[in-house]
Design a protein around this motif. Sequence first.
Motif, PDB file in Angstrom:
ATOM      1  N   THR A   1       0.845  -1.196   0.000  1.00 25.45           N
ATOM      2  CA  THR A   1       0.000   0.000   0.000  1.00 25.45           C
ATOM      3  C   THR A   1       0.874   1.238   0.000  1.00 25.45           C
ATOM      4  OG1 THR A   1      -1.890   1.031   1.080  1.00 25.45           O
ATOM      5  CG2 THR A   1      -0.148   0.224   2.516  1.00 25.45           C
ATOM      6  N   SER A   2       0.258   2.394  -0.127  1.00 17.91           N
ATOM      7  CA  SER A   2       0.977   3.667  -0.030  1.00 17.91           C
ATOM      8  C   SER A   2       0.084   4.678   0.675  1.00 17.91           C
ATOM      9  CB  SER A   2       1.378   4.177  -1.421  1.00 17.91           C
ATOM     10  OG  SER A   2       0.237   4.413  -2.219  1.00 17.91           O
ATOM     11  N   ILE A   3       0.718   5.602   1.385  1.00 14.82           N
ATOM     12  CA  ILE A   3       0.006   6.648   2.105  1.00 14.82           C
ATOM     13  C   ILE A   3       0.560   7.984   1.659  1.00 14.82           C
ATOM     14  CG2 ILE A   3      -0.519   7.625   4.375  1.00 14.82           C
ATOM     15  CD1 ILE A   3      -0.205   4.802   5.537  1.00 14.82           C
ATOM     16  N   GLN A   4      -0.306   8.810   1.078  1.00 11.57           N
ATOM     17  CA  GLN A   4       0.115  10.109   0.573  1.00 11.57           C
ATOM     18  C   GLN A   4       0.373  11.071   1.719  1.00 11.57           C
ATOM     19  OE1 GLN A   4       0.637  10.806  -2.663  1.00 11.57           O
ATOM     20  NE2 GLN A   4      -0.027   8.769  -3.346  1.00 11.57           N
ATOM     21  N   GLU A   5       1.354  11.935   1.557  1.00 10.76           N
ATOM     22  CA  GLU A   5       1.662  12.920   2.593  1.00 10.76           C
ATOM     23  C   GLU A   5       0.660  14.071   2.566  1.00 10.76           C
ATOM     24  OE1 GLU A   5       5.175  15.508   0.610  1.00 10.76           O
ATOM     25  OE2 GLU A   5       5.624  13.383   0.911  1.00 10.76           O
ATOM     26  N   GLY A   6       0.543  14.748   3.697  1.00  9.51           N
ATOM     27  CA  GLY A   6      -0.349  15.897   3.791  1.00  9.51           C
ATOM     28  C   GLY A   6      -1.798  15.546   4.021  1.00  9.51           C
TER      29      GLY A   6
END
Length: 300
Positions: free
Chosen positions: A22-27
Amino acid sequence: MIKVNDVSKKFHEIQALDSVTTSIQEGHIFGLLGSNGAGKSTFLRILSGVLKPDSGTVFIDEMPVFENPKAKSEICFLADTAYFLPNATPAVMRDYYAELYEKFDKEEFNHLAEKFHIDMKRRITTLSKGMKKQLSVLLGTCTKTKYLFCDETFDGLDPVMRQAVKSLFASEVMEREFTPVIASHNLRELEDICDHVGLLHQGGILFMKDLEEMKFHIHKVQCVLNNSLDEEEVLKELDVLQTEKRGSLLTIVARGTSMEILDCIESRKPLFAEVLPLSLEEIFISETEVAGYGITDFLY
Protein backbone atom coordinates in the motif's frame (compact mmCIF):
# COMPACT_ATOMS: atom_id res chain seq x y z
CA MET A 1 5.13 9.53 1.05
CA ILE A 2 4.99 6.10 2.67
CA LYS A 3 5.40 3.07 0.44
CA VAL A 4 4.85 -0.46 1.71
CA ASN A 5 5.65 -3.32 -0.64
CA ASP A 6 4.75 -6.96 0.04
CA VAL A 7 5.39 -6.73 3.79
CA SER A 8 4.84 -9.82 5.95
CA LYS A 9 5.45 -10.40 9.65
CA LYS A 10 4.95 -13.52 11.71
CA PHE A 11 5.19 -14.11 15.46
CA HIS A 12 5.72 -17.84 16.00
CA GLU A 13 2.58 -19.36 14.45
CA ILE A 14 0.65 -16.08 14.23
CA GLN A 15 0.66 -14.30 10.85
CA ALA A 16 0.37 -10.66 11.94
CA LEU A 17 0.82 -9.19 8.45
CA ASP A 18 0.50 -11.05 5.17
CA SER A 19 1.92 -9.55 1.95
CA VAL A 20 0.73 -5.99 2.64
CA THR A 21 1.27 -3.57 -0.25
CA THR A 22 0.00 0.00 0.00
CA SER A 23 0.98 3.67 -0.03
CA ILE A 24 0.01 6.65 2.11
CA GLN A 25 0.11 10.11 0.57
CA GLU A 26 1.66 12.92 2.59
CA GLY A 27 -0.35 15.90 3.79
CA HIS A 28 -3.46 13.86 4.60
CA ILE A 29 -4.92 12.47 7.80
CA PHE A 30 -5.02 8.72 7.25
CA GLY A 31 -7.24 6.38 9.26
CA LEU A 32 -6.23 2.74 9.65
CA LEU A 33 -9.20 0.64 10.73
CA GLY A 34 -9.30 -2.88 12.04
CA SER A 35 -10.42 -4.98 14.97
CA ASN A 36 -8.13 -5.83 17.88
CA GLY A 37 -5.66 -8.39 16.56
CA ALA A 38 -6.02 -7.30 12.94
CA GLY A 39 -2.35 -6.26 12.77
CA LYS A 40 -2.63 -2.48 13.23
CA SER A 41 0.00 -2.16 15.97
CA THR A 42 2.42 -4.42 14.11
CA PHE A 43 1.88 -2.40 10.93
CA LEU A 44 2.61 0.90 12.72
CA ARG A 45 5.71 -0.50 14.40
CA ILE A 46 7.05 -1.66 11.06
CA LEU A 47 6.30 1.75 9.51
CA SER A 48 8.21 3.32 12.40
CA GLY A 49 11.21 1.04 11.99
CA VAL A 50 10.68 -0.45 15.45
CA LEU A 51 10.10 -3.90 13.96
CA LYS A 52 11.79 -5.45 10.96
CA PRO A 53 9.45 -7.23 8.53
CA ASP A 54 10.17 -10.87 7.73
CA SER A 55 9.89 -9.91 4.07
CA GLY A 56 9.06 -6.86 1.97
CA THR A 57 10.15 -3.24 2.16
CA VAL A 58 9.00 0.03 3.78
CA PHE A 59 10.12 3.42 2.46
CA ILE A 60 9.51 6.82 4.05
CA ASP A 61 10.13 9.60 1.51
CA GLU A 62 12.08 7.07 -0.59
CA MET A 63 14.31 6.11 2.37
CA PRO A 64 14.28 2.61 3.90
CA VAL A 65 13.05 3.06 7.46
CA PHE A 66 14.58 0.17 9.40
CA GLU A 67 17.88 1.08 11.09
CA ASN A 68 17.90 4.42 9.25
CA PRO A 69 18.29 7.40 11.66
CA LYS A 70 17.58 9.94 8.91
CA ALA A 71 14.21 8.36 8.07
CA LYS A 72 13.34 7.86 11.74
CA SER A 73 14.03 11.52 12.49
CA GLU A 74 10.85 12.30 10.50
CA ILE A 75 8.74 9.82 12.49
CA CYS A 76 7.15 9.82 15.92
CA PHE A 77 5.27 6.71 17.04
CA LEU A 78 2.72 6.89 19.85
CA ALA A 79 1.94 3.42 21.16
CA ASP A 80 -1.44 2.44 22.55
CA THR A 81 0.11 2.41 26.03
CA ALA A 82 2.43 5.40 26.26
CA TYR A 83 5.84 5.06 27.87
CA PHE A 84 6.91 7.64 30.44
CA LEU A 85 10.11 7.77 32.48
CA PRO A 86 9.73 6.49 36.06
CA ASN A 87 8.40 9.19 38.41
CA ALA A 88 8.46 11.71 35.55
CA THR A 89 6.36 14.85 35.35
CA PRO A 90 5.12 16.40 32.06
CA ALA A 91 7.98 18.92 32.34
CA VAL A 92 10.53 16.08 32.60
CA MET A 93 9.02 14.34 29.55
CA ARG A 94 9.05 17.62 27.63
CA ASP A 95 12.78 17.98 28.23
CA TYR A 96 13.36 14.31 27.44
CA TYR A 97 11.57 14.58 24.09
CA ALA A 98 13.50 17.78 23.34
CA GLU A 99 16.71 15.77 23.67
CA LEU A 100 15.44 13.07 21.32
CA TYR A 101 13.82 15.27 18.65
CA GLU A 102 15.80 18.14 17.22
CA LYS A 103 12.72 20.15 16.18
CA PHE A 104 10.76 19.65 19.41
CA ASP A 105 8.90 22.89 20.21
CA LYS A 106 9.03 23.45 24.00
CA GLU A 107 7.18 26.74 23.77
CA GLU A 108 4.26 25.22 21.91
CA PHE A 109 4.18 22.27 24.28
CA ASN A 110 3.92 24.61 27.28
CA HIS A 111 1.13 26.52 25.53
CA LEU A 112 -0.83 23.37 24.65
CA ALA A 113 -0.32 21.85 28.10
CA GLU A 114 -1.89 24.95 29.60
CA LYS A 115 -4.85 24.77 27.18
CA PHE A 116 -5.35 21.08 27.99
CA HIS A 117 -5.07 21.80 31.73
CA ILE A 118 -2.06 19.54 32.25
CA ASP A 119 -0.15 20.22 35.48
CA MET A 120 3.52 20.33 34.46
CA LYS A 121 4.74 19.45 37.98
CA ARG A 122 2.41 16.55 38.72
CA ARG A 123 3.76 13.00 38.54
CA ILE A 124 2.43 11.26 35.46
CA THR A 125 1.71 8.07 37.43
CA THR A 126 -1.05 9.97 39.24
CA LEU A 127 -2.77 11.05 36.02
CA SER A 128 -5.86 9.33 34.63
CA LYS A 129 -5.71 7.22 31.48
CA GLY A 130 -7.26 10.05 29.48
CA MET A 131 -4.79 12.63 30.79
CA LYS A 132 -1.87 10.33 29.96
CA LYS A 133 -3.24 9.92 26.44
CA GLN A 134 -3.55 13.71 26.06
CA LEU A 135 0.02 14.19 27.25
CA SER A 136 1.28 11.56 24.82
CA VAL A 137 -0.48 13.26 21.90
CA LEU A 138 0.90 16.69 22.83
CA LEU A 139 4.43 15.32 23.11
CA GLY A 140 4.10 13.60 19.73
CA THR A 141 2.68 16.66 18.00
CA CYS A 142 5.34 18.98 19.39
CA THR A 143 8.16 16.80 18.04
CA LYS A 144 7.32 18.49 14.71
CA THR A 145 8.11 15.31 12.82
CA LYS A 146 6.62 14.98 9.37
CA TYR A 147 4.88 11.70 10.23
CA LEU A 148 3.01 10.86 13.44
CA PHE A 149 1.85 7.27 13.89
CA CYS A 150 -0.87 6.93 16.52
CA ASP A 151 -2.14 3.62 17.89
CA GLU A 152 -5.67 3.98 19.32
CA THR A 153 -5.13 7.73 19.87
CA PHE A 154 -8.65 8.50 21.04
CA ASP A 155 -9.07 5.53 23.36
CA GLY A 156 -9.67 6.89 26.86
CA LEU A 157 -10.42 10.46 25.79
CA ASP A 158 -13.77 12.05 26.59
CA PRO A 159 -15.78 13.56 23.68
CA VAL A 160 -14.50 17.12 24.31
CA MET A 161 -10.86 16.03 24.37
CA ARG A 162 -11.33 13.85 21.28
CA GLN A 163 -12.58 16.87 19.38
CA ALA A 164 -9.73 19.00 20.73
CA VAL A 165 -7.13 16.48 19.52
CA LYS A 166 -8.81 16.26 16.10
CA SER A 167 -8.72 20.06 15.82
CA LEU A 168 -5.04 20.04 16.79
CA PHE A 169 -4.21 17.52 14.06
CA ALA A 170 -6.19 19.44 11.44
CA SER A 171 -4.41 22.67 12.41
CA GLU A 172 -0.99 21.02 12.13
CA VAL A 173 -1.80 19.62 8.68
CA MET A 174 -2.74 23.09 7.45
CA GLU A 175 0.30 24.83 8.94
CA ARG A 176 3.19 22.49 8.05
CA GLU A 177 4.22 19.25 6.40
CA PHE A 178 2.39 16.79 8.60
CA THR A 179 0.88 13.36 8.00
CA PRO A 180 -0.80 11.65 10.93
CA VAL A 181 -1.67 7.96 10.58
CA ILE A 182 -4.31 7.04 13.14
CA ALA A 183 -5.07 3.39 13.89
CA SER A 184 -8.39 2.59 15.54
CA HIS A 185 -10.97 -0.17 15.90
CA ASN A 186 -13.76 2.43 16.04
CA LEU A 187 -15.13 3.83 12.78
CA ARG A 188 -16.99 6.68 14.47
CA GLU A 189 -13.79 8.11 15.94
CA LEU A 190 -12.26 8.67 12.49
CA GLU A 191 -15.24 9.67 10.37
CA ASP A 192 -14.99 13.43 10.86
CA ILE A 193 -11.21 13.81 10.66
CA CYS A 194 -9.69 11.46 8.07
CA ASP A 195 -9.16 12.21 4.38
CA HIS A 196 -8.25 8.64 3.49
CA VAL A 197 -9.10 5.37 5.21
CA GLY A 198 -7.87 1.81 4.96
CA LEU A 199 -9.19 -1.41 6.41
CA LEU A 200 -6.76 -3.97 7.80
CA HIS A 201 -8.24 -7.42 8.28
CA GLN A 202 -6.53 -10.70 9.15
CA GLY A 203 -3.11 -9.24 8.39
CA GLY A 204 -3.96 -7.79 4.99
CA ILE A 205 -5.22 -4.49 3.61
CA LEU A 206 -8.79 -5.14 2.47
CA PHE A 207 -9.02 -1.74 0.76
CA MET A 208 -7.81 1.87 0.95
CA LYS A 209 -9.92 4.74 -0.36
CA ASP A 210 -10.44 8.47 -0.34
CA LEU A 211 -13.23 9.12 2.15
CA GLU A 212 -14.96 11.88 0.20
CA GLU A 213 -14.83 9.83 -2.99
CA MET A 214 -16.39 6.90 -1.14
CA LYS A 215 -19.19 9.12 0.14
CA PHE A 216 -19.75 10.69 -3.29
CA HIS A 217 -20.05 7.37 -5.12
CA ILE A 218 -22.15 5.37 -2.66
CA HIS A 219 -25.67 6.39 -1.63
CA LYS A 220 -28.64 5.04 0.25
CA VAL A 221 -32.14 5.55 -1.11
CA GLN A 222 -35.53 4.67 0.31
CA CYS A 223 -38.43 4.32 -2.09
CA VAL A 224 -41.90 2.87 -2.57
CA LEU A 225 -42.42 1.57 -6.09
CA ASN A 226 -45.68 0.65 -7.74
CA ASN A 227 -45.06 -3.07 -8.22
CA SER A 228 -42.50 -5.86 -7.87
CA LEU A 229 -41.58 -5.64 -11.58
CA ASP A 230 -40.39 -2.05 -11.14
CA GLU A 231 -38.37 -3.14 -8.13
CA GLU A 232 -36.68 -5.92 -10.08
CA GLU A 233 -35.81 -3.58 -12.95
CA VAL A 234 -34.35 -0.93 -10.62
CA LEU A 235 -32.22 -3.52 -8.83
CA LYS A 236 -30.92 -4.82 -12.17
CA GLU A 237 -30.02 -1.37 -13.49
CA LEU A 238 -28.27 -0.08 -10.37
CA ASP A 239 -24.91 -1.24 -9.00
CA VAL A 240 -26.49 -2.49 -5.80
CA LEU A 241 -24.44 -3.20 -2.67
CA GLN A 242 -27.29 -3.81 -0.22
CA THR A 243 -31.07 -4.01 -0.23
CA GLU A 244 -33.68 -4.26 2.48
CA LYS A 245 -37.45 -4.58 2.11
CA ARG A 246 -39.86 -3.72 4.94
CA GLY A 247 -43.45 -3.85 3.84
CA SER A 248 -43.65 -1.67 0.74
CA LEU A 249 -40.53 0.38 1.66
CA LEU A 250 -37.44 -0.61 -0.30
CA THR A 251 -34.03 0.58 0.94
CA ILE A 252 -31.14 0.41 -1.53
CA VAL A 253 -27.42 1.10 -1.05
CA ALA A 254 -25.84 1.46 -4.47
CA ARG A 255 -22.77 2.81 -6.20
CA GLY A 256 -23.25 5.94 -8.27
CA THR A 257 -24.10 9.60 -7.78
CA SER A 258 -27.33 10.49 -6.01
CA MET A 259 -28.65 11.95 -9.29
CA GLU A 260 -27.97 8.76 -11.25
CA ILE A 261 -29.66 6.59 -8.64
CA LEU A 262 -32.68 8.87 -8.28
CA ASP A 263 -33.10 9.19 -12.06
CA CYS A 264 -33.29 5.41 -12.33
CA ILE A 265 -35.94 5.23 -9.61
CA GLU A 266 -37.89 8.32 -10.72
CA SER A 267 -38.27 6.86 -14.22
CA ARG A 268 -40.62 4.28 -12.62
CA LYS A 269 -42.79 7.06 -11.13
CA PRO A 270 -42.43 5.87 -7.53
CA LEU A 271 -44.96 6.72 -4.83
CA PHE A 272 -42.06 7.93 -2.70
CA ALA A 273 -38.27 8.29 -3.04
CA GLU A 274 -35.54 10.08 -1.04
CA VAL A 275 -31.77 9.95 -0.56
CA LEU A 276 -30.59 9.30 3.00
CA PRO A 277 -27.17 10.21 4.47
CA LEU A 278 -24.70 7.35 4.76
CA SER A 279 -22.30 7.08 7.70
CA LEU A 280 -18.74 5.84 7.29
CA GLU A 281 -19.76 2.68 9.13
CA GLU A 282 -22.55 1.96 6.63
CA ILE A 283 -20.19 2.58 3.70
CA PHE A 284 -17.62 0.17 5.13
CA ILE A 285 -20.24 -2.46 5.83
CA SER A 286 -21.40 -2.24 2.21
CA GLU A 287 -17.86 -2.38 0.79
CA THR A 288 -16.71 -5.27 2.94
CA GLU A 289 -19.78 -7.38 2.30
CA VAL A 290 -19.13 -7.02 -1.42
CA ALA A 291 -15.55 -8.14 -0.78
CA GLY A 292 -16.87 -11.23 0.99
CA TYR A 293 -16.49 -10.14 4.60
CA GLY A 294 -19.10 -9.29 7.21
CA ILE A 295 -17.67 -6.19 8.84
CA THR A 296 -20.15 -6.42 11.69
CA ASP A 297 -18.38 -9.62 12.75
CA PHE A 298 -15.09 -7.85 13.48
CA LEU A 299 -15.69 -4.09 13.71
CA TYR A 300 -17.89 -2.11 16.03
